[in-house]
Design a protein around this motif. Structure first.
Motif, mmCIF file in Angstrom:
data_model
loop_
_atom_site.group_PDB
_atom_site.id
_atom_site.type_symbol
_atom_site.label_atom_id
_atom_site.label_comp_id
_atom_site.label_asym_id
_atom_site.label_seq_id
_atom_site.Cartn_x
_atom_site.Cartn_y
_atom_site.Cartn_z
ATOM 1 N N GLN A 1 2.308 1.644 -3.498
ATOM 2 C CA GLN A 1 1.207 2.205 -4.486
ATOM 3 C C GLN A 1 1.298 3.593 -4.203
ATOM 4 O O GLN A 1 0.859 4.440 -5.145
ATOM 5 C CB GLN A 1 0.121 1.494 -4.058
ATOM 6 C CG GLN A 1 0.054 -0.103 -4.621
ATOM 7 C CD GLN A 1 -0.220 -0.299 -6.067
ATOM 8 O OE1 GLN A 1 -0.355 0.634 -6.908
ATOM 9 N NE2 GLN A 1 -0.095 -1.598 -6.656
ATOM 10 N N GLN A 2 1.153 4.186 -3.044
ATOM 11 C CA GLN A 2 1.131 5.549 -2.970
ATOM 12 C C GLN A 2 2.208 6.311 -3.320
ATOM 13 O O GLN A 2 2.084 7.298 -4.008
ATOM 14 C CB GLN A 2 0.695 5.998 -1.257
ATOM 15 C CG GLN A 2 0.506 7.405 -0.662
ATOM 16 C CD GLN A 2 -0.475 8.090 -1.515
ATOM 17 O OE1 GLN A 2 -1.741 7.263 -1.687
ATOM 18 N NE2 GLN A 2 -0.391 9.332 -1.916
ATOM 19 N N GLU B 1 0.905 -1.153 0.057
ATOM 20 C CA GLU B 1 0.115 0.093 -0.193
ATOM 21 C C GLU B 1 0.921 1.318 0.036
ATOM 22 O O GLU B 1 0.558 2.263 -0.508
ATOM 23 C CB GLU B 1 -0.928 -0.020 1.066
ATOM 24 C CG GLU B 1 -1.950 1.151 1.361
ATOM 25 C CD GLU B 1 -2.917 1.149 2.468
ATOM 26 O OE1 GLU B 1 -3.405 2.232 2.856
ATOM 27 O OE2 GLU B 1 -2.840 -0.073 3.012
#
Length: 285
Positions: free
Chosen positions: A51-52, A48
């Motif tokens: 992905q950011q 995550e």
């Protein structure tokens, strides 16, 4: 393109938002490469978190594109409002009569850095660049990059075109994080804990010319505003005795700059495309 460059920044950044969405979620431009690179560089981060970082990278990437178009018409006054740099180290070296190699990486926005330093330094500012294959776009980029007196030279012209410049004091800027053409032709150094091939040329030319070497790190202050920090690596490259030592200093400075803002790097290029093999030579550090 010139007419588009006359649009105010807030409209251009609206266009950039749309392009960032297209690149990341529709075209998925080199998305696998971006995420693979981030996994190599930041294995401690969660999927995550990576992905950011990737999302931010596409935003920065799109912003750099519209900012570059803006450079066709931007005034020097407007450019200086949006960029700051540190010159104390560079000016001291120039006062001492040194020639300077400015080493940077593919951080955003390197086109801003080119305009700022070429406008502010009082010696010939030479940039080694790779011509764009599309002839029209190449002319546009040439016009942008030479607006404030930068001297552009391709790698093929480097040895023959600029003897008159290199006979006197100059500043030479190199994006030294390009991958060598072949894995055998580079220094092998750990970059984010992964054996990675680095160009030999920047170190060899600095040693040969006894140049001072300065790393320029890029910091994005906020959208459209940048600060460029100059860090002295050596005041005389010929004093750096060990093979690859100067490249290791550059690696450390670049890696630190990227770690401070992980999205602000060109993760879409294949920085880790070669696998180390013992026949390529030792890993220097």
């Amino acid at each position: 393109m010139y007419l588009i460059s006359l649009l105010p920044f807030f409209i251009l950044y609206g266009i950039s938002n749309f392009f960032a969405f297209l690149l990341k979620d529709v075209i998925k431009y080199r998305k696998d490469i971006v995420l693979d690179n981030l996994k190599i560089a930041f294995p401690e981060k969660t999927d995550e978190e990576r992905q950011q970082i990737a999302k931010q990278f596409y935003e920065y990437f799109a912003d750099s594109f519209v900012e570059t178009i803006k450079f066709l018409s931007i005034s020097k006054k407007q450019m200086l409002k949006r960029t700051t740099g540190t010159y104390a180290i560079i000016n001291k070296l120039l006062t001492e009569g040194k020639t300077i190699n400015l080493l940077c990486g593919h951080q955003f926005n390197w086109e801003y850095a080119n305009l700022l330093y070429s406008s502010e330094l009082k010696v010939p500012f030479v940039t080694v660049y790779l011509p764009v294959k599309n002839k029209i776009f190449n002319r546009i980029m040439y016009k942008i990059r030479t607006r404030f007196n930068a001297i552009l030279v391709s790698p093929g012209e480097f040895g023959s075109k600029l003897h008159h410049v290199f006979n006197n004091q100059y500043a030479l800027v190199l994006a030294a994080d390009q991958s060598p053409a072949t894995p055998k032709s580079g220094y092998w150094i750990n970059f984010f804990n992964r054996p990675t091939s680095f160009l030999i040329g920047p170190e060899k030319s600095a040693v040969r010319k006894r140049s001072a070497v300065v790393f320029v790190g890029f910091k994005r202050i906020k959208r459209g505003y940048y600060h460029f920090e100059s860090v002295l690596l050596t005041d005389d490259a010929s004093k750096v005795s060990k093979r690859g030592e100067l490249t290791l200093l550059y690696r450390d400075a670049l890696q630190n700059a990227i770690t401070n803002d992980p999205a602000n790097y060109l993760w879409s290029h294949r920085r880790f495309k070669f696998e180390w093999n013992p026949e390529y030579g030792p890993i220097l550090g």
